[in-house]
Design an enzyme around this catalytic site. Structure first.
Site, mmCIF file in Angstrom:
data_model
loop_
_atom_site.group_PDB
_atom_site.id
_atom_site.type_symbol
_atom_site.label_atom_id
_atom_site.label_comp_id
_atom_site.label_asym_id
_atom_site.label_seq_id
_atom_site.Cartn_x
_atom_site.Cartn_y
_atom_site.Cartn_z
ATOM 1 N N ASP A 1 -1.935 0.702 6.461
ATOM 2 C CA ASP A 1 -2.739 0.249 5.576
ATOM 3 C C ASP A 1 -2.390 -1.107 5.047
ATOM 4 O O ASP A 1 -3.516 -1.960 4.657
ATOM 5 C CB ASP A 1 -2.863 1.349 4.492
ATOM 6 C CG ASP A 1 -3.817 2.542 4.645
ATOM 7 O OD1 ASP A 1 -4.002 2.634 5.808
ATOM 8 O OD2 ASP A 1 -3.599 3.360 3.832
ATOM 9 N N ASP B 1 -2.302 1.337 -6.752
ATOM 10 C CA ASP B 1 -0.682 1.052 -6.513
ATOM 11 C C ASP B 1 0.158 0.734 -7.256
ATOM 12 O O ASP B 1 1.048 1.287 -7.755
ATOM 13 C CB ASP B 1 -0.771 0.360 -5.148
ATOM 14 C CG ASP B 1 -1.539 0.614 -3.941
ATOM 15 O OD1 ASP B 1 -1.123 1.514 -3.189
ATOM 16 O OD2 ASP B 1 -2.652 0.619 -3.886
ATOM 17 N N HIS C 1 -4.223 5.762 6.065
ATOM 18 C CA HIS C 1 -3.295 6.354 5.174
ATOM 19 C C HIS C 1 -1.907 6.495 5.779
ATOM 20 O O HIS C 1 -0.946 7.382 5.069
ATOM 21 C CB HIS C 1 -3.826 7.885 4.959
ATOM 22 C CG HIS C 1 -5.257 7.869 4.399
ATOM 23 N ND1 HIS C 1 -5.628 7.311 3.329
ATOM 24 C CD2 HIS C 1 -6.523 8.632 5.027
ATOM 25 C CE1 HIS C 1 -6.820 7.614 2.955
ATOM 26 N NE2 HIS C 1 -7.447 8.195 4.030
ATOM 27 N N ASP D 1 0.869 -1.117 0.090
ATOM 28 C CA ASP D 1 0.205 0.020 0.028
ATOM 29 C C ASP D 1 0.804 1.118 0.022
ATOM 30 O O ASP D 1 1.375 1.667 1.119
ATOM 31 C CB ASP D 1 -0.861 -0.051 1.247
ATOM 32 C CG ASP D 1 -1.857 1.167 1.071
ATOM 33 O OD1 ASP D 1 -3.111 1.000 0.860
ATOM 34 O OD2 ASP D 1 -1.522 2.447 1.742
ATOM 35 N N GLU E 1 1.977 5.236 -0.199
ATOM 36 C CA GLU E 1 1.512 6.667 -0.337
ATOM 37 C C GLU E 1 2.427 7.451 -1.044
ATOM 38 O O GLU E 1 3.534 6.988 -1.389
ATOM 39 C CB GLU E 1 1.531 7.100 1.299
ATOM 40 C CG GLU E 1 0.973 6.194 2.407
ATOM 41 C CD GLU E 1 -0.318 6.113 2.207
ATOM 42 O OE1 GLU E 1 -1.028 7.276 1.762
ATOM 43 O OE2 GLU E 1 -0.864 5.012 2.567
HETATM 44 P P1 AMP Z 1 -4.399 5.392 0.720
HETATM 45 O O1 AMP Z 1 -3.692 4.053 0.356
HETATM 46 O O2 AMP Z 1 -5.880 5.461 0.638
HETATM 47 O O3 AMP Z 1 -3.787 5.975 1.997
HETATM 48 O O4 AMP Z 1 -4.144 6.409 -0.619
HETATM 49 C C1 AMP Z 1 -2.990 6.443 -1.070
HETATM 50 C C2 AMP Z 1 -2.545 7.712 -1.790
HETATM 51 O O5 AMP Z 1 -3.790 8.321 -2.428
HETATM 52 C C3 AMP Z 1 -2.063 8.736 -0.813
HETATM 53 O O6 AMP Z 1 -0.786 8.938 -0.249
HETATM 54 C C4 AMP Z 1 -2.446 10.178 -1.358
HETATM 55 O O7 AMP Z 1 -1.561 10.343 -2.125
HETATM 56 C C5 AMP Z 1 -3.562 9.665 -2.437
HETATM 57 N N1 AMP Z 1 -5.013 9.969 -1.612
HETATM 58 C C6 AMP Z 1 -5.971 9.315 -0.647
HETATM 59 N N2 AMP Z 1 -6.727 9.784 -0.379
HETATM 60 C C7 AMP Z 1 -6.840 11.171 -0.744
HETATM 61 C C8 AMP Z 1 -7.753 12.462 -0.698
HETATM 62 N N3 AMP Z 1 -8.701 12.223 0.032
HETATM 63 N N4 AMP Z 1 -7.285 13.336 -1.478
HETATM 64 C C9 AMP Z 1 -6.105 13.426 -1.962
HETATM 65 N N5 AMP Z 1 -5.317 12.540 -2.133
HETATM 66 C C10 AMP Z 1 -5.609 11.228 -1.649
HETATM 67 MG MG MG Z 2 -2.583 3.902 2.235
HETATM 68 MG MG MG Z 3 -4.136 2.553 -0.626
#
Ligand code: AMP
Ligand code: MG
Ligand code: MG
Length: 254
Positions: free
Chosen positions: A222, A160, A217, A46, A48
Site C-alpha cells: 500500500d 494512519d 492491505h 501505511d 496495518e
Molecule cells: P488499509 O491501509 O486499507 O490496508 O487498512 C489499514 C487497516 O485498517 C487494516 O490493517 C485494518 O486494521 C483496517 N481495515 C481496513 N479495511 C478493513 C475492513 N474492510 N474491515 C475491517 N478493518 C479494516
Molecule cells: Mg494498508
Molecule cells: Mg491504509
C-alpha cells in the site's frame, strides 16, 4: 530483500549510487523548486493494524502490526530508501482470522516482530540517518523556508497518523515522535485536485490510468502504491501541501 524486489517490480526503485546519486537528488530538488513544488521528498506511510469483523471492537483497541515507510524522491518518482517492520500486538496478541486474511500478515510474522516502542526508536534513528544523508528539513507547515531539502509525510487518509498511531501512543503512554504530527492527507488532496471522490486507494490509482500492483492491505505494498500515486499527482501539477499539523491546530484547507 523482499521489499526491494517488490519496489523494483513496481518500477519504483533504482540502483542507488551513493554520493553521485545524492548529488543528482539535490540537483533535481533545485529544479523542482524552480517549478514551484515545495517538497522535494515525501515519506509515505501505511500502517496495518489488528482488526475484527466486528468494527465496533476495532475502534477501541487497534494496534499497529506492520509499520512501513518509503522515502520518495518527488522529482524522479524513485523510492530510494525504506523502513519496514512487523510489530507484536500486546493487547490482543492473537490475530483474528479476519485480520490475517485481510492483511496477509501471519501470526508468525507478528510473533517474530518487535514491540512498538522499539519500532518507534528504530524509526527515529532511520529518520535521523535520512536527515543527515539527504540534508532534510521537516516541516509542520509549508511556508517555512529553511535551507535544505524539504520533506514531510504522506498518507492515504489521515487514519494512519491522526487516529491509529495517535490513539495507540496515547493509550499506551508512548511518546509519538513529534515529527509525525504533520502530514499530507493524499486523499483530501486528490479529491480537491481532481474534483472527485475515488473508490479507495485502488480506485484512486486506477482512475488515473495506473495499476495497483501487489497485494492490497499489505502495508508495504500500500505504501509503495501510495507513493506511486503521489508522484503521479505531482506530475499532473497537483501542488502537495501539508493538510494536517498539530502546530497549525486545524487542517490546512487551501
Ligand atoms: P488499509 O491501509 O486499507 O490496508 O487498512 C489499514 C487497516 O485498517 C487494516 O490493517 C485494518 O486494521 C483496517 N481495515 C481496513 N479495511 C478493513 C475492513 N474492510 N474491515 C475491517 N478493518 C479494516
Ligand atoms: Mg494498508
Ligand atoms: Mg491504509
Amino acid at each position: 530483500m523482499a521489499t526491494k524486489k517488490l519496489a523494483k517490480e513496481l518500477g519504483l526503485l533504482r540502483q542507488h549510487n551513493g554520493k553521485k546519486k545524492q548529488e543528482m537528488d539535490t540537483q533535481h530538488s533545485r529544479s523542482e523548486k524552480e517549478k514551484g513544488q515545495f517538497f522535494d521528498y515525501l515519506i509515505v506511510i501505511d500502517f496495518e493494524s489488528t482488526c475484527w469483523e466486528d468494527k465496533g471492537k476495532a475502534h477501541l483497541c487497534q494496534e499497529i502490526i506492520e509499520f512501513p515507510a518509503v522515502f520518495l524522491n518527488l522529482v524522479t518518482g524513485d523510492i530510494i530508501e525504506q523502513f519496514h517492520t512487523y510489530i507484536q500486538p500486546r493487547e490482543h496478541p492473537k490475530l483474528s482470522d479476519f485480520c490475517q486474511k485481510l492483511t496477509g500478515i501471519s501470526q508468525d510474522q507478528v510473533d517474530e516482530g518487535i514491540p512498538l516502542p522499539t519500532c518507534l526508536g528504530l524509526f527515529k534513528q532511520w529518520l535521523k540517518n535520512l536527515v543527515q544523508k539527504y540534508h532534510l528539513v521537516f516541516h509542520s507547515n509549508y511556508t517555512s523556508s529553511t535551507n535544505g531539502c524539504h520533506c514531510t509525510f504522506g498518507t492515504w487518509t489521515s487514519w494512519d497518523l491522526g487516529v491509529c498511531l495517535h490513539s495507540e501512543c496515547k493509550r499506551k503512554q508512548l511518546n509519538k515522535p513529534a515529527v509525525l504530527n504533520s502530514w499530507i492527507d493524499l486523499k483530501i488532496t486528490y479529491r480537491k485536485f481532481y474534483s472527485r471522490t475515488p473508490n479507495g486507494l485502488r480506485g484512486a490509482i486506477e482512475d488515473l490510468g495506473l495499476c495497483f500492483e501487489g497485494r492490497e492491505h499489505s502495508g508495504i505494498v500500500d505504501s509503495m502504491n501510495t507513493a506511486k500515486l503521489a508522484f503521479k499527482m505531482a506530475q499532473d501539477g497537483c501542488y502537495l501541501n501539508i493538510t494536517h499539523s498539530d502546530t497549525l491546530k486545524h487542517p490546512v484547507t487551501d
